[in-house]
Scaffold this active site. Structure first.
Site, PDB file in Angstrom:
ATOM      1  N   GLY A 127    -103.298  70.086  -3.702  1.00  0.00           N
ATOM      2  CA  GLY A 127    -103.000  71.509  -3.938  1.00  0.00           C
ATOM      3  C   GLY A 127    -103.433  72.433  -2.817  1.00  0.00           C
ATOM      4  O   GLY A 127    -102.851  72.435  -1.736  1.00  0.00           O
ATOM      5  N   LYS A 198     -99.828  60.897  -3.996  1.00  0.00           N
ATOM      6  CA  LYS A 198    -100.587  61.620  -2.962  1.00  0.00           C
ATOM      7  C   LYS A 198    -101.249  60.630  -1.986  1.00  0.00           C
ATOM      8  O   LYS A 198    -101.261  60.846  -0.781  1.00  0.00           O
ATOM      9  CB  LYS A 198    -101.637  62.508  -3.628  1.00  0.00           C
TER      10      LYS A 198
END
Ligand code: NDP
Ligand code: HSE
Length: 420
Positions: A127, A198
């Protein structure tokens, strides 16, 4: 003026619009040009949203608009955004995305399609933490020895609340969805897939590894229960979902799974929706990155940083940090050969001889027990909570298989790796 089209005006897309407006002065000063979101694509036009841009439900309105310089993809999914992003790049539009699922499957072909056109994805991993920037640019002089991270805010939030407040799994999952942390399909979060997406992106930048989610070990937090939490507390461990990349000679282990970590380790202190990533480079040593890994504003902060970068230079560095897949010579390690310590939860009959059978089966595989606790379970049955000394992954798997085949356990055993 640089015009932006936003495909997907949900949690993150709305924040992008709001921050571009609220921080317009500083963003213009940093970018050297005014950045204006002109239109957005949504699925449901009648839904009320707190943005002032023009909305459409037709992606082509943005793709065919020659005045739009940058397409920001925030719709989620894999194949549909792939087609959208591909078309945008083919039309020469710069692209920014926060979509890790898309990149987990298509990063190398998108890098080829992008060529010299800017394609940025800072928000796709952790993020608001600029980890892509750190790994691709700040650490580019290093061989990366390991990456170890808490990269899913939803799981970290859930595990933290389960440990600190004794909240039950289902209640806390609902809460994290309401807070905007979870993916549209939360099984991506709790099943470990989001963290794996990720990890694969970071592993491409660090090692040039072209692996897909199917190629690596992915386990989620769905089976963790209050006995596991109690064991962690009793033995001074923290319970985290970790994404790990670790090199060993010519191999690299890539794995995502729940982990018991001693409370003395820095990464064990990362609580709530926060993410934390430790990267060890051969020259720099250990570096740590900490910050909010999910939520509209934190994610939009990284999306807008990419837009500003594009505004400044007009093009990005090669998307994955090198022009061709990096020839690091590293291959994916077989996880069965991994050696670590394990925690086991075994539901067994509460009668004589059972413990001896468990000890014999583990002993036959050279698995040595370090600690053991017995907890009451259903009638006539107890949970044995064990931790082992270091042993091989394949031996643990075979021992669990044998415990099941021999009828020693009454339900599927739970196994959690211990990282010390
Ligand atoms: P949301 O579900 O909140 O928003 C998705 C948006 O895309 C909605 O506006 C939706 O329309 C629109 N959309 C979806 N499918 C279509 C379609 N077929 N046609 C037109 N519009 C469509 O997701 P988020 O904002 O949470 O996430 C967006 C991306 O960012 C995802 O890739 C996610 O993985 C990533 N991300 C999210 C983070 C977070 O904390 N939320 C953090 C980091 C990355 P409608 O509103 O009408 O339903
Ligand atoms: N669902 C993701 C998380 C959003 O919980 O971390 C950020 O990628």
């Amino acid at each position: 003026m640089l015009k932006v089209g936003i495909i997907g005006v949900g949690t993150v897309g709305s924040s992008v619009c709001q921050i571009l407006e609220a921080n317009k002065d500083i963003i213009t000063a940093r970018a050297g040009v005014e950045i204006t979101p002109v239109s957005g694509v949504v699925h449901n036009l009648s839904k009320k949203r707190d943005v002032s841009i023009k909305l459409t439900d037709n992606v082509d309105d943005i793709l065919n608009d020659d005045s739009i310089d940058i397409v920001v993809e925030l719709m989620g999914g894999v194949e549909q955004p792939y087609e959208v992003v591909k078309k945008a790049l083919q039309k020469g539009k710069a692209v920014v995305t926060a979509n890790k699922a898309l990149l987990a499957y298509h990063r190398y072909d998108l890098q080829d399609i992008a060529g010299d056109t800017a394609f940025e994805f800072e928000a796709a991993v952790a993020g608001g933490i600029p980890i892509i920037n750190a790994l691709r640019d700040g650490l580019s002089a290093n061989h990366i020895e390991s990456i170890k991270g808490i990269m899913n805010g939803t799981c970290n939030y859930m595990l933290t609340r389960m440990i600190n407040d004794g909240v039950e799994y289902e209640d806390i999952l609902k809460e994290s969805q309401e807070l905007g942390y979870a993916e549209a399909d939360p099984t991506f979060d709790v099943g470990g897939f989001d963290a794996a997406h990720k990890l694969l992106i970071l592993a491409s930048i660090a090692y040039g590894i072209d692996a897909k989610p199917e190629d690596i070990l992915i386990e989620g937090i769905e089976n963790i229960n209050s006995d596991d939490i109690a064991f962690a507390k009793e033995f001074d461990y923290s319970l985290k979902l970790l994404a790990i990349a670790k090199t060993n000679e010519d191999e690299v282990e890539l794995r995502v799974h729940p982990v018991l970590i001693p409370n003395s380790e820095m990464i064990s202190k990362i609580d709530g929706v926060m993410n934390g990533v430790s990267v060890i480079g051969d020259k720099v040593g250990e570096t740590m990155y900490y910050g909010p890994g999910a939520g509209g504003d934190a994610t939009a902060s990284a999306v807008i940083a990419n837009i500003i970068d594009i505004a400044r230079s007009g093009k990005s560095t090669p998307m994955l940090g090198f022009n061709k897949p990096l020839e690091s010579g590293l291959k994916l390690a077989n996880i069965d050969n991994m050696v670590t310590k394990y925690y086991l939860r075994l539901e067994v009959e509460d009668k004589s001889g059972v413990l001896a059978k468990v000890a014999t089966i583990l002993g036959d595989k050279n698995i040595s027990i370090k600690t053991m606790v017995q907890k009451a379970s259903k009638t006539n049955s107890v949970n044995l909570l064990l931790s082992t000394h270091s042993c091989k992954e394949l031996d643990i798997k075979n021992a669990l298989k044998e415990l099941k085949n021999a009828g020693v356990v009454n339900s599927e055993p739970t196994m959690i790796r211990i990282e010390e």
